[in-house]
Design an enzyme around this catalytic site. Structure first.
Site, PDB file in Angstrom:
ATOM      1  N   ARG A 113      -8.361   2.989  -5.916  1.00 33.14           N
ATOM      2  CA  ARG A 113      -9.047   2.040  -5.029  1.00 33.14           C
ATOM      3  C   ARG A 113     -10.524   2.407  -4.862  1.00 33.14           C
ATOM      4  NH1 ARG A 113      -4.685   0.127  -0.354  1.00 33.14           N
ATOM      5  NH2 ARG A 113      -3.134  -0.598  -1.848  1.00 33.14           N
TER       6      ARG A 113
ATOM      7  N   ARG B 199      -2.632  -2.276  -6.249  1.00 30.53           N
ATOM      8  CA  ARG B 199      -1.245  -1.901  -5.930  1.00 30.53           C
ATOM      9  C   ARG B 199      -0.489  -1.601  -7.215  1.00 30.53           C
ATOM     10  NH1 ARG B 199       1.168  -2.570  -1.121  1.00 30.53           N
ATOM     11  NH2 ARG B 199      -0.559  -3.877  -0.458  1.00 30.53           N
TER      12      ARG B 199
ATOM     13  N   ARG C 215       5.291   4.646  -6.747  1.00 31.35           N
ATOM     14  CA  ARG C 215       5.935   3.818  -5.714  1.00 31.35           C
ATOM     15  C   ARG C 215       6.549   2.583  -6.347  1.00 31.35           C
ATOM     16  NH1 ARG C 215       1.535   4.382  -0.713  1.00 31.35           N
ATOM     17  NH2 ARG C 215       1.484   6.671  -0.826  1.00 31.35           N
TER      18      ARG C 215
ATOM     19  N   SER D  22      -5.434   6.477   4.654  1.00 28.49           N
ATOM     20  CA  SER D  22      -4.683   6.404   5.900  1.00 28.49           C
ATOM     21  C   SER D  22      -4.520   7.838   6.380  1.00 28.49           C
ATOM     22  CB  SER D  22      -3.327   5.762   5.623  1.00 28.49           C
ATOM     23  OG  SER D  22      -2.715   5.390   6.831  1.00 28.49           O
TER      24      SER D  22
ATOM     25  N   GLU E 110      -7.953  -1.262   2.733  1.00 31.93           N
ATOM     26  CA  GLU E 110      -7.529   0.114   2.991  1.00 31.93           C
ATOM     27  C   GLU E 110      -7.741   1.016   1.778  1.00 31.93           C
ATOM     28  OE1 GLU E 110      -3.407   0.483   4.068  1.00 31.93           O
ATOM     29  OE2 GLU E 110      -3.419   2.638   3.676  1.00 31.93           O
TER      30      GLU E 110
END
Length: 427
Positions: free
Chosen positions: A395, A281, A266, A356, A353
RNA sequence: GGAGAGGUGGCUGAGUGGUCGAAAGCGGCGGUCUUGAAAACCGUUGAGGGGCAACCCUCCCAGGGUUCGAAUCCCUGCCUCUCCGCCA
């Protein structure tokens, strides 16, 4: 894509639903486009009808040896007229498609009202928050202290937002992938699937990253003969879901449950200054993805199950978490209903988070033309697609480094990982 | 990298520029027969879209072109298969 028929049959409801996301729909523009679409389409089809029937009579006349010249003269101007009508119709159609493909999915009734993540609603909480008799360190400190995370090295290789892992941390990272895939395949009934990491633009349109979110994606030049770029996948959701693109699935083969481990890429455009430190991230990270392809009436129950499958990993790892339902202002573009799972991070003293899980309804299926054959009616109908992280590996590693750190600066290995790690602690 | 073959409905597979959205077979659905099933036989069966409707339009890998008319002819691209070479 939202069902275009809904705009014609129940425009007010569509507008009201989009408003729950904080979106204002340009009704005036739509109605004008729709009106010219209708008249241009009817005009075009009428001209095509005329052309077809005239051409047939020419064929018949020729077969019976009549003089066809008068008939040819008759259709002489038809071609140009038809071309003009067709071009005008296509131009309007493109505008309508652009309008529709830029619109997010309609929200399920269960989605709470709200503007931002602050309005998400907690639906359950699991595990006990650990207490420390020392000040718990941030995962980067823990990892660097045991020479398991090396951000100086990754910066040298590739710049910021990348990671180099070594020794026990690298092994734990791999062990987590193993645990997740084994659990989902052996206990939750998913089929392990290996997929390409580079995909064509069609795939990204199908799962609705394109056309709207091109800036978030990396492209690779020179990978195809015609020199069009391929895209690096931002999530395994893209290749896994697109496996059913342009397919008509036999009803007896449903549900399809797929899991796969892939790296995800990303660009993180627009996230400057956010989570700059550590593994949270990254431009490149590993994820084990869960995808389900189901019949429409089964999708909401499938979402609950899929969310439970992701939660199960955190339970096995004995990491405290909570599950929230995303509000209208925070939910993703293609989702009709989403649960986020947030893991406890002691150093930040908060939940972050880690997964999801979304029901996309028929939003992606309509773009992909993914259907199943309804055995009762014999007709193809759109499928529903779901996806969720099960889990984001980096994560999860962050959560273990922080929750399992010891006063001595080492990291205990969670019980369930010991068979994979073959040691009790790393560092 | 070189040489060749080919992309047609859920699948296999025919198709001479003119009632071809498309033969045939398989599969599916309905029926006859049967206590039930199988077999056999008969019928039926592509998708998308527009229109209040009658009805109409589009689709034979994709995009262009020729033509009054294209599954069929021409160009470009993509993909698949076979053989040779190279390669983890």
């Amino acid at each position: 894509m939202i069902d275009p028929k809904l705009f014609r049959t129940d425009l007010d409801a569509v507008i009201a639903n989009l408003a729950r996301r904080g979106m204002t729909f340009n009704q005036q523009e739509y109605l004008e486009l729709e009106e010219s679409r209708k008249s241009l389409q009817m005009k075009t089809q009428e001209l095509q009808n005329t052309r077809n029937s005239r051409s047939k009579s020419i064929g018949k006349a020729k077969a019976s040896g009549e003089d066809i010249q008068p008939l040819l003269d008759e259709v002489a101007t038809l071609g140009q007229e038809l071309d003009d009508a067709k071009n005008a119709f296509e131009a309007v159609q493109i505008k309508l498609d652009d309008l529709f493909s830029g619109l997010p999915n309609l929200l399920d009734d269960a989605v709470p009202e709200g503007k931002s993540e602050d309005d998400n609603i907690e639906v359950r909480k699991w595990g006990e928050i650990p207490t420390f008799d020392f000040e718990p360190k941030d995962h980067t400190e823990v990892g660097e202290a045991i020479a398991g995370l090396d951000f100086a090295a990754s910066a040298k290789l590739s710049g910021s937002r990348f990671a180099v892992m070594r020794a026990g941390v690298a092994k734990m990272h791999r062990a987590l992938i193993q645990l997740m895939l084994d659990t989902h395949t052996e206990q939750h009934g998913y089929q392990e699937t290996y997929v390409p990491y580079l995909v064509s633009p069609h795939c990204l349109y199908g799962t609705s990253q394109l056309p709207k979110f091109a800036d978030d994606l990396f492209t690779v030049q020179g990978t195809t003969q015609d020199d069009k770029p391929l895209y690096m996948i931002p999530t395994a959701e893209v290749p896994l879901t697109n496996l059913v693109r342009e397919q008509i699935i036999d009803e007896k083969d449903l549900p399809i449950k797929l899991t796969g481990h892939t790296p995800c890429f990303r660009s993180e455009a627009g996230s400057y200054g956010k989570d700059v430190k550590g593994l949270i991230r990254q431009h490149q990270f590993e994820k084990v993805e869960l995808v389900q392809i189901v019949k429409p009436q089964d999708s909401m129950q499938a979402l609950d199950e899929l969310t439970g499958h992701a939660e199960k990993i955190l339970q096995l790892l004995e990491l405290p978490y909570r599950t929230v339902i995303l509000c209208g202002g925070d939910i993703g573009f293609g989702a009709t209903k989403t649960f986020d799972i947030e893991v406890w991070l002691p150093a930040q003293n908060t939940y972050r988070e880690i997964s999801s899980c979304s029901n996309m309804g028929d939003f992606q299926a309509r773009r992909m033309q993914s259907r199943f054959r309804n055995n009762e009616t014999g007709k193809p109908e759109l499928l529903h697609t779901l996806n969720g992280s099960g889990l984001a590996v980096g994560r999860t590693l962050v959560a273990i480094l922080e929750n399992y750190q010891t006063a001595e600066g080492k990291v205990r290995v969670p019980e369930v990982l010991k068979p994979y790690m073959k040691v009790d602690e790393i560092g």
